[in-house]
Design an enzyme around this catalytic site. Sequence first.
Site, PDB file in Angstrom:
ATOM      1  N   TYR A 141       0.821  -1.213   0.000  1.00  0.00           N
ATOM      2  CA  TYR A 141       0.000   0.000   0.000  1.00  0.00           C
ATOM      3  C   TYR A 141       0.855   1.264   0.000  1.00  0.00           C
ATOM      4  CZ  TYR A 141      -4.657  -1.948   0.895  1.00  0.00           C
ATOM      5  OH  TYR A 141      -5.859  -2.572   0.788  1.00  0.00           O
ATOM      6  N   LYS A 190       3.146 -15.386   2.704  1.00  0.00           N
ATOM      7  CA  LYS A 190       3.297 -16.133   1.449  1.00  0.00           C
ATOM      8  C   LYS A 190       4.784 -16.414   1.281  1.00  0.00           C
ATOM      9  CE  LYS A 190       1.699 -17.846  -2.439  1.00  0.00           C
ATOM     10  NZ  LYS A 190       0.803 -19.040  -2.484  1.00  0.00           N
ATOM     11  N   ASP A 223      -3.002 -18.298   0.955  1.00  0.00           N
ATOM     12  CA  ASP A 223      -4.021 -18.986   0.142  1.00  0.00           C
ATOM     13  C   ASP A 223      -4.729 -20.062   0.958  1.00  0.00           C
ATOM     14  OD1 ASP A 223      -1.591 -20.347   0.165  1.00  0.00           O
ATOM     15  OD2 ASP A 223      -1.690 -20.995  -1.930  1.00  0.00           O
ATOM     16  N   ASP A 247      -6.223  -6.963   4.260  1.00  0.00           N
ATOM     17  CA  ASP A 247      -7.369  -6.314   3.606  1.00  0.00           C
ATOM     18  C   ASP A 247      -8.299  -7.374   3.035  1.00  0.00           C
ATOM     19  OD1 ASP A 247      -8.914  -4.195   2.429  1.00  0.00           O
ATOM     20  OD2 ASP A 247      -7.995  -4.711   0.511  1.00  0.00           O
ATOM     21  N   ASP A 251     -12.114  -8.930   4.642  1.00  0.00           N
ATOM     22  CA  ASP A 251     -13.379  -8.862   3.896  1.00  0.00           C
ATOM     23  C   ASP A 251     -14.007 -10.258   3.818  1.00  0.00           C
ATOM     24  OD1 ASP A 251     -13.398  -6.110   3.363  1.00  0.00           O
ATOM     25  OD2 ASP A 251     -14.035  -6.428   1.284  1.00  0.00           O
TER      26      ASP A 251
HETATM   27  C1  IPM Z   1     -10.244  -1.012   4.148  1.00  0.00           C
HETATM   28  C2  IPM Z   1     -10.525  -0.426   2.799  1.00  0.00           C
HETATM   29  C3  IPM Z   1      -9.345   0.458   2.412  1.00  0.00           C
HETATM   30  C4  IPM Z   1      -8.129  -0.430   2.381  1.00  0.00           C
HETATM   31  C5  IPM Z   1      -9.489   1.219   1.100  1.00  0.00           C
HETATM   32  C6  IPM Z   1     -10.774   2.016   1.054  1.00  0.00           C
HETATM   33  C7  IPM Z   1      -8.306   2.099   0.859  1.00  0.00           C
HETATM   34  O1  IPM Z   1     -10.767  -1.411   1.862  1.00  0.00           O
HETATM   35  O2  IPM Z   1     -10.142  -0.248   5.127  1.00  0.00           O
HETATM   36  O3  IPM Z   1     -10.119  -2.234   4.239  1.00  0.00           O
HETATM   37  O4  IPM Z   1      -7.880  -1.117   1.377  1.00  0.00           O
HETATM   38  O5  IPM Z   1      -7.392  -0.444   3.365  1.00  0.00           O
HETATM   39 MN    MN Z   2     -10.763  -3.427   2.675  1.00  0.00          MN
END
Ligand code: IPM
Ligand code: MN
Length: 360
Positions: A141, A190, A223, A247, A251
């Site tokens: 990032y 990884k 993975d 990240d 999710d």
């Molecule tokens: C999160 C979001 C952010 C990230 C984006 C919006 C930059 O997806 O906080 O997980 O990737 O960190």
């Molecule tokens: Mn995110």
Amino acid sequence: MRADIVLLPGDGIGPEIIAEARKVLDETARLFGHEFALEEGEIGGCAIDAYGDPLPEKTLEPCRKAQAILLGAVGGPKWDDPNAKTRPEKGLLKIRKELGLFANLRPIKPYAALIDASPLKRHIIEGVDILFVRELTGGIYFGDSRLGEENGEEVATNEMTYRTSEIERVVRVAAAAAQKRKGHLTSVDKANVLEVSRLWRRTAQSVVEKDFSDLNYDVVLVDAMAMHLISRPKDFDVVVTGNLFGDILTDEGSMLPGSLGLLPSASLGEGGPGLYEPIHGSAPDIAGKGIANPLATILAAAMMLRHSLDLSKEADAIETAVENVLNAGHRTGDIAGGGKSIGTVEMGELVLAELQKVAS
Ligand code: IPM
Ligand code: MN
């Protein structure tokens, strides 16, 4: 106690959900005899519109002085032009970096009342309690990036870099959290492919051996982790990983409890203010309709009271109020499973009423 708190509603559903969290904070202050000075600022798309900058100094300055920051969400189609000079997400990355918020805590704990809202089977979900600790100010990032041309075609590059000290400090946060929980720490990397991951693995291993040898420690490739997270999520306690893997995995993990609308997160540094936010985005498709789920933001406010203000009794009260409201069967659209649903404000008011009961 007296505390300075900055609210950053942001874009999309951000203002609607922050409004409900604000009421909960005001009510908590009243019920427990505190004074929370709440100041609002702009971040993301709305700040681009107003100042041409997703995180202007005008917003950052009060954040630096505050004890804690509560953020709604940033981004939306209005600011998605790939050729635009700047993007709302840049504001988020910048506030993390500027405030040194390297440890992102994302707890994943399904509510008993909502087990059936999960896309996974009940026996897989029941009893899941994972704390993800995602590194937040390093890795790909924040590496160098460039777009160029070679032999007549475009070439894009993003560099992933981690230094030992960056890995050590986030592993320490995760390991300390594991000591207070079930004593199990998993590091995800990884290392079979990436040099960065080999350094990560060696560093994590030596931090644990040196200072946290009481932990049950293991390493899993990213993975495989993606797979284990949905096949046997109960086997994990604290999971620490880098920025990009964290990240993606969080999710995925957020689907275990059935809705993104329930999950708060905390971003912490060494001293300084912490940043608290729901892990969901700005949901532009439902913005302004009054149907967004404010619970993740309300729970983020509870996390803020616990971690940045040391008010655990108050945090417990908010969390219990939310749980009671869910147990009583109230649902916003995202968790209603097609059944009867209520709006954002109604949900906020139910939590307020319950909070009054819990606190009395
Ligand atoms: C999160 C979001 C952010 C990230 C984006 C919006 C930059 O997806 O906080 O997980 O990737 O960190
Ligand atoms: Mn995110």
